[in-house]
Design a protein around this motif. Structure first.
Motif, PDB file in Angstrom:
ATOM      1  N   LYS A   1       0.749  -1.199   0.016  1.00  0.00           N
ATOM      2  CA  LYS A   1      -0.016  -0.024   0.102  1.00  0.00           C
ATOM      3  C   LYS A   1       0.962   1.194  -0.144  1.00  0.00           C
ATOM      4  N   HIS A   2       0.446   2.311  -0.714  1.00  0.00           N
ATOM      5  CA  HIS A   2       1.239   3.576  -0.944  1.00  0.00           C
ATOM      6  C   HIS A   2      -0.041   4.768  -0.724  1.00  0.00           C
ATOM      7  N   GLU A   3       0.629   5.882  -0.177  1.00  0.00           N
ATOM      8  CA  GLU A   3      -0.178   6.941  -0.110  1.00  0.00           C
ATOM      9  C   GLU A   3      -0.593   7.429  -1.512  1.00  0.00           C
ATOM     10  N   THR A   4      -1.491   7.938  -1.634  1.00  0.00           N
ATOM     11  CA  THR A   4      -2.011   8.398  -3.021  1.00  0.00           C
ATOM     12  C   THR A   4      -0.989   9.238  -3.666  1.00  0.00           C
ATOM     13  N   VAL A   5      -0.572   8.976  -4.945  1.00  0.00           N
ATOM     14  CA  VAL A   5       0.551   9.708  -5.713  1.00  0.00           C
ATOM     15  C   VAL A   5       0.041  11.140  -6.220  1.00  0.00           C
ATOM     16  N   ASP A   6       0.848  12.168  -6.025  1.00  0.00           N
ATOM     17  CA  ASP A   6       0.314  13.335  -6.670  1.00  0.00           C
ATOM     18  C   ASP A   6       0.184  13.038  -8.211  1.00  0.00           C
ATOM     19  N   LYS A   7      -0.782  13.852  -8.840  1.00  0.00           N
ATOM     20  CA  LYS A   7      -1.122  13.534 -10.298  1.00  0.00           C
ATOM     21  C   LYS A   7      -0.091  14.426 -10.907  1.00  0.00           C
TER      22      LYS A   7
ATOM     23  N   LYS B   1       5.991  16.407   3.243  1.00  0.00           N
ATOM     24  CA  LYS B   1       4.558  15.860   3.114  1.00  0.00           C
ATOM     25  C   LYS B   1       3.677  16.862   2.253  1.00  0.00           C
TER      26      LYS B   1
END
Length: 307
Positions: A15-21, A279
């Protein structure tokens, strides 16, 4: 991406945090530009009078890709210095001139480099200017030469112009005696009754009517690519090096805050505090991961790519 295999043989994804688009967009753009540049240069390495479509395919890819790399540099600089990207109007104001965009990239490079990358490639200023002018003209108008020539006389044939440009700075050497003998034998072979009935013209539009003319056109085109493709490769390598300067960078606010932390904390506490600062921002991609094709020198181009 981290993956593992379960006992049942199924893939398990970490699992990863949402990646910046925005980061994804930069990666996509880098991958696209690098891929088009490589395809264009590899294509031009095999272009000649019998495969003239490769000139158009090659220059089409190269010109589009170079513009995109230049604009990646401009976007990365803006983010590096201000923590935001160019607005739509700002980016479009730079236009599509490769000469202008290249000069903007040079200004950026000269601001952080004590020794200009461009000087390492030993391309004269006049030749570099003429090459960039050719590429700019192709991108703006010459790519439509075939269609426009249907209703207009004259115009700039990009294949003919490319050959003339390269031969101006890198003249075709005199044919060796071995080559002259090969031409004589080729014509004699034709006189013995072995003919090929076909319509073929050289890169300048002249009809090829003898085997010796075919050979000479083939050797000349090979010389043009042996001299011209390394120049395009050098320009591409230069642009990718400037872009790589911004690899993995955070914006100035984040960098300044981290420097302050360096004076206050050490070890694990320092890393935890830095993670908090980071962050709220994105980190620019590692651009060299996409442009690894351009990590070689010109001797590799001639020994491997142009063989």
């Amino acid at each position: 991406m981290l993956m593992a295999v379960s006992e049942e043989g199924l893939l398990m994804f970490a699992k990863h945090e949402t990646v910046d688009k925005r980061w994804i967009a930069l990666c996509r753009e880098s991958d696209t530009a690098a891929g088009m540049l490589e395809v264009g240069i590899r294509t031009l390495a095999h272009a000649n009078f019998s495969r003239q479509n490769l000139y158009y395919a090659g220059f089409f890819n190269v010109t589009i890709a170079m513009e995109r790399v230049c604009k990646l540099v401009l976007e990365s600089k803006k983010f590096y210095e201000e923590g935001e990207f160019l607005k739509k109007g700002e980016l479009s104001n730079y236009g599509h001139s490769l000469i202008d965009l290249y000069q903007e990239v040079q200004k950026i490079e000269e601001a952080f480099s004590s020794e200009a990358y461009s000087k390492q490639d030993k391309i004269s200023a006049n030749e570099l200017k003429d090459i960039l002018t050719f590429l700019t003209d192709f991108a703006k108008k010459d790519r439509y030469y075939n269609l426009e020539s249907l209703t207009k006389n004259g115009g700039a044939d990009p294949i003919k112009r490319w050959k003339q440009l390269i031969l101006r700075y890198h003249p075709m050497p005199e044919l060796a005696e071995r080559q002259r003998e090969e031409m004589r034998k080729a014509d004699m072979h034709g006189e013995e009754g072995v003919y090929a009935d076909m319509l073929c013209s050289d890169a300048e539009g002249n009809n090829i009517e003898k085997p010796s003319e075919w050979l000479r056109a083939e050797w000349e085109d090979k010389h043009v690519q042996n001299e011209g493709v390394p120049i395009l490769y050098s320009i591409s390598r230069y642009l990718s090096k400037v872009l790589d300067h911004f690899s993995g960078a955070y914006p100035v606010r984040t960098r300044v805050a981290e420097k302050k932390l360096d004076k206050q904390f050490v070890g694990q506490i320092l890393m935890m505090e830095k993670m908090k600062i980071r962050k709220g921002s994105i980190q620019l991609p590692c651009y060299s991961d996409f442009f690894d094709f351009f990590e070689h020198d010109n001797s590799w181009v001639k020994d491997c790519l142009l063989k």
